[in-house]
Write a protein that holds these residues in place. Structure first.
Motif, short mmCIF file in Angstrom:
data_model
loop_
_atom_site.label_atom_id
_atom_site.label_comp_id
_atom_site.label_asym_id
_atom_site.label_seq_id
_atom_site.Cartn_x
_atom_site.Cartn_y
_atom_site.Cartn_z
N ASP A 104 0.74 -1.11 0.39
CA ASP A 104 0.22 0.06 -0.22
C ASP A 104 1.09 1.57 -0.11
O ASP A 104 1.91 1.75 1.15
N PRO A 105 1.17 1.90 -0.93
CA PRO A 105 1.78 2.63 -1.34
C PRO A 105 1.46 3.93 -0.42
O PRO A 105 2.29 4.82 0.46
N VAL A 106 0.39 4.09 0.28
CA VAL A 106 -0.59 5.32 0.94
C VAL A 106 0.51 5.31 2.66
O VAL A 106 1.05 6.79 3.54
N VAL A 107 0.61 4.17 3.32
CA VAL A 107 2.34 4.32 4.25
C VAL A 107 2.75 3.10 3.77
O VAL A 107 3.61 3.32 5.26
N LYS A 108 3.31 3.57 3.30
CA LYS A 108 4.29 2.66 2.80
C LYS A 108 4.74 0.63 2.86
O LYS A 108 6.12 0.94 4.03
N ALA A 109 3.97 0.39 3.17
CA ALA A 109 4.14 -0.74 3.73
C ALA A 109 3.17 -2.64 2.88
O ALA A 109 2.49 -1.97 2.38
N ASN A 110 3.70 -3.45 3.55
CA ASN A 110 3.11 -4.48 2.97
C ASN A 110 1.82 -4.86 3.41
O ASN A 110 2.16 -5.09 4.88
N TYR A 111 1.19 -5.33 3.50
CA TYR A 111 -0.27 -5.88 4.57
C TYR A 111 -0.03 -7.27 3.80
O TYR A 111 0.25 -7.76 2.73
N THR A 112 -0.85 -8.20 4.54
CA THR A 112 -0.45 -9.88 4.53
C THR A 112 -2.20 -9.91 4.21
O THR A 112 -3.12 -9.64 5.49
N VAL A 113 -2.44 -10.02 3.01
CA VAL A 113 -4.17 -10.41 2.79
C VAL A 113 -4.12 -11.22 2.80
O VAL A 113 -3.23 -12.78 2.00
N MET A 114 -5.18 -12.55 3.09
CA MET A 114 -5.41 -13.58 3.12
C MET A 114 -7.40 -14.30 2.99
O MET A 114 -8.29 -13.11 3.86
N VAL A 115 -7.66 -14.99 2.82
CA VAL A 115 -9.22 -14.99 2.77
C VAL A 115 -9.34 -16.01 3.68
O VAL A 115 -8.89 -17.28 4.01
N ALA A 116 -10.85 -15.68 4.54
CA ALA A 116 -10.72 -16.93 5.78
C ALA A 116 -12.32 -16.97 5.52
O ALA A 116 -12.97 -16.35 5.62
N PRO A 117 -12.48 -18.60 4.64
CA PRO A 117 -13.44 -18.75 4.47
C PRO A 117 -14.79 -19.21 5.55
O PRO A 117 -15.87 -19.30 5.53
N GLU A 118 -13.94 -19.30 6.91
CA GLU A 118 -14.54 -19.32 8.07
C GLU A 118 -15.18 -18.30 8.36
O GLU A 118 -16.10 -18.37 9.33
N ARG A 119 -15.31 -17.24 7.78
CA ARG A 119 -15.56 -15.93 8.18
C ARG A 119 -17.17 -15.43 8.30
O ARG A 119 -17.82 -14.68 8.52
N GLY A 120 -16.95 -16.27 6.77
CA GLY A 120 -18.71 -16.40 6.37
C GLY A 120 -18.39 -14.70 5.86
O GLY A 120 -19.66 -13.92 5.96
N LEU A 121 -17.49 -13.99 5.04
CA LEU A 121 -17.59 -12.36 4.46
C LEU A 121 -17.66 -12.54 3.48
O LEU A 121 -18.04 -13.16 2.29
N ALA A 122 -19.01 -10.65 3.44
CA ALA A 122 -19.21 -11.06 1.41
C ALA A 122 -17.98 -10.76 0.66
O ALA A 122 -17.31 -10.53 1.25
N THR A 123 -18.54 -10.46 -0.46
CA THR A 123 -17.43 -9.95 -1.57
C THR A 123 -16.73 -8.58 -0.69
O THR A 123 -15.70 -8.56 -0.86
N HIS A 124 -17.30 -8.03 -0.53
CA HIS A 124 -16.65 -6.82 -0.30
C HIS A 124 -16.34 -6.40 0.99
O HIS A 124 -15.61 -5.18 1.66
N ASP A 125 -16.29 -7.30 2.07
CA ASP A 125 -16.48 -7.11 3.56
C ASP A 125 -15.41 -7.59 3.58
O ASP A 125 -14.60 -8.65 2.82
N ILE A 126 -14.58 -6.74 5.00
CA ILE A 126 -13.19 -6.99 5.06
C ILE A 126 -13.18 -6.65 6.45
O ILE A 126 -13.94 -6.47 7.35
N LEU A 127 -11.74 -7.48 7.27
CA LEU A 127 -11.54 -7.70 8.30
C LEU A 127 -9.74 -7.36 8.39
O LEU A 127 -9.03 -7.45 8.11
N ILE A 128 -9.63 -6.62 9.61
CA ILE A 128 -8.25 -5.75 9.36
C ILE A 128 -7.79 -5.73 11.06
O ILE A 128 -8.34 -6.39 12.11
N GLY A 129 -5.43 -5.74 10.78
CA GLY A 129 -5.82 -6.67 11.91
C GLY A 129 -5.77 -5.10 12.73
O GLY A 129 -6.06 -3.81 12.30
N ALA A 130 -5.45 -4.26 14.02
CA ALA A 130 -5.85 -3.99 14.87
C ALA A 130 -4.20 -2.11 14.61
O ALA A 130 -4.96 -1.26 14.10
N THR A 131 -3.43 -2.71 14.05
CA THR A 131 -2.19 -2.17 14.08
C THR A 131 -2.62 -0.98 12.02
O THR A 131 -2.34 -0.14 12.51
N LEU A 132 -3.09 -1.73 11.69
CA LEU A 132 -3.37 -1.72 10.25
C LEU A 132 -4.29 -0.15 10.74
O LEU A 132 -4.55 0.60 9.84
#
Lengths: 378, 332
Positions: A104-132
């Motif tokens: 992400d060039p905005v914060v100049k950092a790498n995110y770890t992106v992961m699919v979590a099928p067990e969370r039952g997320l909709a297509t545009h839903d995300i969960l993010i880490g606290a630091t992010l």
């Protein structure tokens, strides 16, 4: 036995008052000595804590991870590989994982992106880490858009923030649905990043890995035990390197200790002369001087160790953290679990107290064998 | 080679022990050549002063050797996660040919240094230092051992190459030819236990006889050494099984782990101390014939023998308690 103890008690008593008489000089040495113990114990306590944290986290890691290699590089794993993996005897559950890194060039950092099928997320839903969440100033319900691989912006809605208790794992984590992942990265269909499997009997993990390597020649199975070993090796090495670097400090300290013990002041020499003249034996003076070293060492060791313990576990371990922890923009904020280890204390004794004793042995002997008349006359 | 703080520390200890003992033996050589208690020359006076330095250096070496023994085992234990197939210190020590010899040398140097210091203690009480030649002869024997220990330990640590995931080529299964921790073979428990308790009875009987008559000394010294060996075999053969409550786990090092209440320290420290005291008492006893030591030796020997008997007594009592406490049924 009791006369022996009495004798030592009087010797300690005398030594303490002698130390008090030369306060400034001894305090100076004590300060340097404590600082030395503090430095070495900080390194040890911090890396021990980090190693323990890594091991605790990896306990929940999958038994075996299977990657695909092409020309020695990690490549996407075809979904057709999952079936042969399932057929291997001893393998429990097998599933393909989808994950990757997103810069992400905005914060100049790498995110770890992961699919979590067990969370039952909709297509545009995300969960993010606290630091992010903290860095991008996001809260639940906020929209967050990332340029996708196709060039178009992909709007994502934050539906939850990951628990800060798992911050070491989730600091830079972004969880989303498979559909979301595929629209973000646009990977070839029917491929996974890698596959994870459970092994019914953990002691067979190695055999299972061999079978995988045989059945799928382009694969690279990684065992949990190997990850643990690698972490251990990395921390051992970092710790060892810091120790080797600190050995220069140790050398300086040894020279200081030698100099202090060798350079007896005229007053001290007179004192030894008088003690001998009134009937102290060489052995007694030697013992008194050894007690002096022992008391100084004990005080410095305990103070240094306690200070380091406080610094590492309660003071945020500012001192050696950049060297030992590694560094990242989205670095998790976490607290180490306090623990004391026998091996660590033994190693510390060996690198701090032992050199001090070695450095002072000969000067102490020299002092103890001085002739009373030579000193008194001189 | 691995670089961990403990390995750096162990090298430091081995270097300083070898250095101090070599320094001491340099002085010892001079003493052996020039010592003349009847002379009042300046040289003799200087040599007498040197003896203080040598005993201080040896005292330091003994302490350092004990520290190094503990640290060495602990380090081997903690490195076990680095090597495929190594479950604990036994596996790590088995990785190359230098592991166990290093450990044995450390134990030997520890005992020799203890015997030396106790000989020195008795000798200093005789007005004419009658054991001077024996002492410094022994010192010349210890010196090469410390150098050998340093060399063995260095070879051992240099030969440790851990198996880790390498970032590109991932040579994962090169470990098959790795020497797997060969757990020391267990003896049949019944005869081993019988031997253990017969040895216990013998040591205590000879020790008590020794307290009355000094000529039992050499036998007591041999008994203590044998008792030490039998105790180690017993720990590997059956005692460890009782502690772990597992009929296949023979490791003598896992006893030191906190998971087993660190019971190993309570077993090994008294055992080592008792052996050192008993060995020294047995060696010192024959010197009661020397005129200047005639009065000193009996008292010293009695004190040392009591300490040895107490140590062995503690060891046997604790072992028996560990066996009784255990839920493992080995003798069905």
């Amino acid at each position: 036995m009791s006369t022996f103890l009495e004798r030592q008690k009087y010797l300690i008593d005398y030594t303490l008052s002698a130390l008090r008489r030369r306060k400034a000089r001894n305090l100076g040495l004590l300060l340097v000595y404590t600082l030395l113990v503090f430095l070495f114990s900080s390194v040890l306590l911090l890396s021990q804590g980090l190693r323990r944290e890594a091991a605790a986290l990896l306990q929940d890691a999958p038994d075996v991870i299977v990657q695909r290699l092409i020309a020695g590089r990690h490549d996407l794993l075809p979904a057709a590989w999952l079936e042969p993996l399932r057929r291997i005897r001893g393998v429990g559950a097998v599933h393909g994982r989808l994950w990757g890194y997103y810069y992400d060039p905005v914060v100049k950092a790498n995110y770890t992106v992961m699919v979590a099928p067990e969370r039952g997320l909709a297509t545009h839903d995300i969960l993010i880490g606290a630091t992010l969440a903290r860095i991008r100033q996001l809260g639940i319900g906020d929209y967050f858009s990332l340029p996708a691989a196709t060039g178009q912006a992909l709007p994502l809605k934050v539906v939850g923030i990951l628990d800060s208790a798992s911050e070491l794992l989730s600091a830079d984590l972004l969880l989303l649905s498979e559909a979301g992942y595929r629209s973000l990265f646009n990977p070839p269909p029917n491929t996974f990043t890698d596959a994870v499997l459970t092994v019914r009997n953990p002691r067979e993990a190695r055999t299972v890995a061999e079978k995988i390597a045989l059945a799928l020649p382009g694969s690279r199975p990684i065992l949990r035990a190997e990850m643990l070993r690698t972490y251990d090796a990395v921390f051992n090495w970092r710790e060892g390197m810091v120790f080797v670097t600190l050995s220069a400090v140790l050398l300086a300290f040894v020279i200081l200790a030698w100099d202090q013990a060798a350079g007896l002041s005229a007053e001290e020499q007179r004192e030894i002369g008088i003690l001998k003249a009134i009937g102290w034996e060489t052995g007694d003076i030697l013992r008194m001087k050894l007690w002096e070293g022992a008391l100084l060492s004990l005080t410095a060791f305990l103070t240094g160790y306690v200070l380091a313990y406080w610094q590492v576990f309660y003071g945020g371990a500012r001192l050696f953290a950049p060297v030992l922890k590694g560094w990242a923009v989205l670095y998790p904020d976490f607290r180490l679990t306090p623990a004391v280890d026998v091996q660590q204390v033994l190693a510390l004794l060996a690198v701090t107290v032992l050199p001090y004793i070695v450095a002072t042995l000969i000067p102490i002997w020299r002092a103890a064998t001085t002739d009373p008349d030579a000193v008194m006359r001189g | 080679m691995l670089i961990t703080p403990a390995i750096v520390a162990l090298h430091g200890i081995a270097l300083s022990v070898a250095g101090t003992v070599l320094l001491a033996s340099g002085f010892a050589g001079r003493i052996l050549r020039r010592w003349d208690i009847n002379s009042g020359s300046e040289l003799q006076l200087r040599l007498e002063r040197r003896t203080y330095l040598i005993s201080t250096l040896l005292g330091f070496s003994l302490g350092a050797e004990l520290l190094s023994l503990l640290l060495f085992v602990q380090t081997a234990e903690s490195l076990s996660s680095q090597f495929i197939g190594a479950m604990c210190a036994t596996g790590v020590l088995n990785i190359n040919h230098f592991g166990f010899p290093t450990l044995l040398l450390k134990i030997a140097v520890f005992f020799l240094a203890a015997v030396w210091l106790l000989l020195n203690w008795v000798d200093n009480q005789g007005r004419d230092y009658p054991l001077v030649r024996l002492k410094y002869g022994l010192l010349l024997l210890i010196a090469p051992l410390t150098v050998m220990e340093l060399a063995m330990q260095t070879a051992y640590f240099l030969g440790l190459t851990p198996e880790v995931i390498t970032s590109c080529c991932g040579s994962l299964f090169s470990a098959e030819n790795q020497s797997v921790a060969a757990e020391l073979a267990g003896l049949p428990p019944k005869p081993a236990m019988l031997g253990f308790y017969i040895m216990a009875g013998l040591i205590i009987a000879v020790g008590l006889a020794f307290l009355r008559r000094l000529w039992w000394g050499p036998l007591f010294a041999i008994g203590c050494l044998l008792g030490f060996g039998v105790a180690i075999v017993a720990i590997i053969g059956f005692l460890s099984l009782y502690v772990y409550e597992n009929p296949h786990h023979h490791c003598p090092f896992c006893l030191l782990k906190a998971g087993y209440d660190s019971v190993g320290y309570a077993l090994y420290l008294p055992l080592f101390a008792a052996t050192a005291f008993g060995l020294s008492a047995g060696i010192i006893a024959p010197f009661h014939r020397i005129a200047s030591l005639h009065k000193v030796v009996p008292g010293a020997v009695r004190r040392l023998s009591w300490l040895a008997l107490l140590g062995f007594g503690w060891f046997y009592a604790l072992s028996t308690w560990l066996i009784l406490r255990s839920h493992l049924v080995l003798l069905g």
